[in-house]
Motif scaffolding. Structure first.
Motif, PDB file in Angstrom:
ATOM      1  N   ALA A 115       0.951  -1.232  -0.019  1.00 14.05           N
ATOM      2  CA  ALA A 115      -0.058   0.100  -0.011  1.00 14.05           C
ATOM      3  C   ALA A 115       0.871   1.168  -0.029  1.00 14.05           C
ATOM      4  O   ALA A 115       0.739   2.306  -0.639  1.00 14.05           O
ATOM      5  N   ALA A 116       2.016   1.299   0.592  1.00 10.27           N
ATOM      6  CA  ALA A 116       2.872   2.544   0.706  1.00 10.27           C
ATOM      7  C   ALA A 116       3.435   2.539  -0.499  1.00 10.27           C
ATOM      8  O   ALA A 116       3.827   3.859  -1.122  1.00 10.27           O
ATOM      9  N   ALA A 117       3.867   1.407  -1.373  1.00  4.38           N
ATOM     10  CA  ALA A 117       4.470   1.667  -2.673  1.00  4.38           C
ATOM     11  C   ALA A 117       3.347   2.180  -3.571  1.00  4.38           C
ATOM     12  O   ALA A 117       3.611   3.074  -4.665  1.00  4.38           O
ATOM     13  N   ALA A 118       2.343   1.634  -3.388  1.00  2.00           N
ATOM     14  CA  ALA A 118       1.027   2.514  -4.205  1.00  2.00           C
ATOM     15  C   ALA A 118       0.952   3.845  -4.029  1.00  2.00           C
ATOM     16  O   ALA A 118       0.816   4.486  -4.977  1.00  2.00           O
ATOM     17  N   ALA A 119       1.087   4.186  -2.729  1.00  2.00           N
ATOM     18  CA  ALA A 119       0.882   5.609  -2.197  1.00  2.00           C
ATOM     19  C   ALA A 119       1.953   6.621  -3.203  1.00  2.00           C
ATOM     20  O   ALA A 119       1.828   7.640  -3.369  1.00  2.00           O
ATOM     21  N   LEU A 120       3.086   6.076  -3.129  1.00  3.57           N
ATOM     22  CA  LEU A 120       4.498   6.657  -3.653  1.00  3.57           C
ATOM     23  C   LEU A 120       4.448   6.632  -5.197  1.00  3.57           C
ATOM     24  O   LEU A 120       5.310   7.233  -5.850  1.00  3.57           O
ATOM     25  N   LYS A 121       3.303   5.523  -5.755  1.00  2.00           N
ATOM     26  CA  LYS A 121       3.604   5.394  -7.127  1.00  2.00           C
ATOM     27  C   LYS A 121       4.709   4.888  -7.816  1.00  2.00           C
ATOM     28  O   LYS A 121       5.439   5.436  -8.826  1.00  2.00           O
ATOM     29  N   ARG A 122       5.398   3.946  -7.058  1.00  2.00           N
ATOM     30  CA  ARG A 122       6.576   3.376  -7.194  1.00  2.00           C
ATOM     31  C   ARG A 122       6.630   1.865  -7.385  1.00  2.00           C
ATOM     32  O   ARG A 122       6.121   1.201  -6.386  1.00  2.00           O
ATOM     33  N   GLU A 123       7.304   1.128  -8.470  1.00  2.00           N
ATOM     34  CA  GLU A 123       7.755  -0.191  -8.127  1.00  2.00           C
ATOM     35  C   GLU A 123       8.849  -0.205  -7.451  1.00  2.00           C
ATOM     36  O   GLU A 123       9.839   0.636  -7.661  1.00  2.00           O
ATOM     37  N   LEU A 124       8.820  -1.303  -6.513  1.00  4.57           N
ATOM     38  CA  LEU A 124      10.187  -1.341  -5.551  1.00  4.57           C
ATOM     39  C   LEU A 124      11.217  -2.080  -6.216  1.00  4.57           C
ATOM     40  O   LEU A 124      12.313  -1.974  -5.724  1.00  4.57           O
ATOM     41  N   THR A 125      11.128  -2.813  -7.502  1.00  5.51           N
ATOM     42  CA  THR A 125      12.167  -3.361  -7.984  1.00  5.51           C
ATOM     43  C   THR A 125      12.182  -2.872  -9.436  1.00  5.51           C
ATOM     44  O   THR A 125      11.319  -2.788 -10.344  1.00  5.51           O
ATOM     45  N   VAL A 126      13.288  -2.268  -9.909  1.00  7.38           N
ATOM     46  CA  VAL A 126      13.626  -1.506 -11.020  1.00  7.38           C
ATOM     47  C   VAL A 126      14.691  -2.135 -11.877  1.00  7.38           C
ATOM     48  O   VAL A 126      15.983  -2.451 -11.147  1.00  7.38           O
ATOM     49  N   PRO A 127      14.513  -2.544 -13.075  1.00  7.42           N
ATOM     50  CA  PRO A 127      15.936  -3.321 -13.881  1.00  7.42           C
ATOM     51  C   PRO A 127      17.169  -2.277 -13.728  1.00  7.42           C
ATOM     52  O   PRO A 127      17.140  -1.170 -13.834  1.00  7.42           O
ATOM     53  N   THR A 128      17.973  -2.899 -13.494  1.00  4.80           N
ATOM     54  CA  THR A 128      19.454  -2.505 -13.339  1.00  4.80           C
ATOM     55  C   THR A 128      19.843  -1.593 -12.256  1.00  4.80           C
ATOM     56  O   THR A 128      20.761  -1.085 -12.102  1.00  4.80           O
ATOM     57  N   VAL A 129      18.689  -1.329 -11.475  1.00  2.00           N
ATOM     58  CA  VAL A 129      18.992  -0.311 -10.310  1.00  2.00           C
ATOM     59  C   VAL A 129      18.815  -1.083  -8.847  1.00  2.00           C
ATOM     60  O   VAL A 129      19.587  -1.005  -7.961  1.00  2.00           O
ATOM     61  N   GLY A 130      17.676  -1.840  -8.816  1.00  2.00           N
ATOM     62  CA  GLY A 130      17.667  -2.783  -7.899  1.00  2.00           C
ATOM     63  C   GLY A 130      16.567  -3.836  -7.986  1.00  2.00           C
ATOM     64  O   GLY A 130      15.404  -3.650  -8.351  1.00  2.00           O
ATOM     65  N   GLN A 131      16.929  -4.960  -7.482  1.00  2.00           N
ATOM     66  CA  GLN A 131      15.967  -5.986  -7.850  1.00  2.00           C
ATOM     67  C   GLN A 131      15.693  -6.902  -6.329  1.00  2.00           C
ATOM     68  O   GLN A 131      15.141  -7.893  -6.438  1.00  2.00           O
ATOM     69  N   THR A 132      16.028  -6.201  -5.364  1.00  2.00           N
ATOM     70  CA  THR A 132      15.775  -6.978  -3.976  1.00  2.00           C
ATOM     71  C   THR A 132      15.157  -5.968  -2.926  1.00  2.00           C
ATOM     72  O   THR A 132      15.597  -4.914  -2.643  1.00  2.00           O
ATOM     73  N   VAL A 133      14.070  -6.719  -2.417  1.00  2.00           N
ATOM     74  CA  VAL A 133      13.384  -5.730  -1.062  1.00  2.00           C
ATOM     75  C   VAL A 133      13.604  -6.519  -0.028  1.00  2.00           C
ATOM     76  O   VAL A 133      13.431  -7.776   0.227  1.00  2.00           O
ATOM     77  N   ILE A 134      14.197  -5.715   1.135  1.00  2.00           N
ATOM     78  CA  ILE A 134      14.411  -6.561   2.299  1.00  2.00           C
ATOM     79  C   ILE A 134      13.321  -5.920   3.413  1.00  2.00           C
ATOM     80  O   ILE A 134      13.060  -4.741   3.563  1.00  2.00           O
ATOM     81  N   LEU A 135      12.287  -6.766   3.862  1.00  2.00           N
ATOM     82  CA  LEU A 135      11.370  -6.333   4.977  1.00  2.00           C
ATOM     83  C   LEU A 135      11.989  -6.611   6.273  1.00  2.00           C
ATOM     84  O   LEU A 135      12.383  -7.646   6.590  1.00  2.00           O
ATOM     85  N   THR A 136      11.999  -5.601   7.079  1.00  2.00           N
ATOM     86  CA  THR A 136      12.717  -5.801   8.392  1.00  2.00           C
ATOM     87  C   THR A 136      12.241  -4.751   9.503  1.00  2.00           C
ATOM     88  O   THR A 136      11.008  -3.903   9.122  1.00  2.00           O
ATOM     89  N   ARG A 137      12.663  -4.730  10.695  1.00  2.00           N
ATOM     90  CA  ARG A 137      12.346  -3.753  11.633  1.00  2.00           C
ATOM     91  C   ARG A 137      13.522  -3.394  12.446  1.00  2.00           C
ATOM     92  O   ARG A 137      14.704  -4.133  12.251  1.00  2.00           O
ATOM     93  N   ILE A 138      13.520  -2.744  13.567  1.00  2.00           N
ATOM     94  CA  ILE A 138      14.397  -2.713  14.391  1.00  2.00           C
ATOM     95  C   ILE A 138      14.240  -2.931  15.740  1.00  2.00           C
ATOM     96  O   ILE A 138      13.108  -3.108  16.110  1.00  2.00           O
TER      97      ILE A 138
END
Length: 249
Positions: A115-138
């Protein structure tokens, strides 16, 4: 009977899945996290359903409610915000239901980061820029993080980081990620994603902490840090390339 762990989605009542809504409408008991799940969803429950707000219940009390419904032969909807697969505390509930011999199923939902990515209007994996998403917390007041999963270690990957439960500690997040991502790295925070009072902040590691504090955001937010958030010059995906070899099955 069966316990159904249902992902209620990130906040907007209409972001529950069709399966989730249909399952909810068929259950005579509904346990829900009152502080997170939209109350509009409770209208989907059948007339006369027993509604239990779990916000003030501990794990043993929640389990007792589930077992009690099982013994009465009643199906239970256990509503969790987002998707049950991440940061939902369903694992310990399932473990207790296994021990008690109570059957259960999982109905996935829309996670907060989507939902956050949709709000930002962003695909989180972009060719040649980034293909990995890490979900975490502190780890702050919550359960300690396992060895090797601290921000400094994860940050060395350079992958897009999505942090839950961290908005109240944004200064610490920035401090630990700066050496690995740089001050100019795009960052964003989305609070209350998909809800009418949604807040979207865009910036870099240099200024995102100040924006968060100015907006008064301390909870119910997702922090994202990574180059894909600002990517504009990148090659088209191979998936739809005209040069890709076509196979006819």
């Amino acid at each position: 009977m069966t316990v159904y762990f249902i992902g209620a989605g990130p906040g907007a009542a209409d972001l529950i899945t069709v399966r989730g809504a249909r399952t909810l409408a068929a259950c005579q008991v509904c346990l829900y996290a009152g502080s997170l799940v939209p109350r509009e969803l409770l209208a989907e429950c059948p007339d006369g359903a027993r509604l239990v707000d779990t916000a003030r219940l501990n794990l043993d009390e929640i389990t007792a409610e589930l077992v009690r419904a099982h013994e009465a032969g009643l199906d239970v909807a256990r509503l969790h915000s987002g998707d049950p697969s991440v940061f939902s505390a369903v694992a310990e509930q399932m473990r207790r239901l296994d021990a008690a011999g109570v059957p259960y199923e999982v109905v996935p939902g829309v996670p907060a980061f989507a939902a956050a990515a949709a709000a930002l209007k962003r695909e989180l994996t972009v060719p040649t820029v980034g293909q990995t998403v890490i979900l975490t917390r502190i780890a702050q007041r919550a359960t300690a993080m396992p060895p090797g999963e601290d921000l400094a270690t994860l940050g060395r990957s350079g992958a897009l980081l999505v942090l839950h439960l961290a908005a109240g500690y944004v200064d610490r997040v920035v401090e630990e990620l700066l050496p690995h991502y740089g001050a100019d790295c795009p960052a964003a925070v989305v609070a209350l994603a998909s809800r009418p009072d949604e807040v979207v902040l865009r910036g870099t590691l240099a200024d995102i902490a100040g924006q968060v504090k100015e907006a008064g955001i301390v909870r119910t937010a997702v922090i994202m840090v990574g180059r894909t958030l600002g990517a504009s010059q990148f090659r088209d995906s191979h998936l739809y390339s005209a040069d890709r070899e076509r196979h006819v099955c």
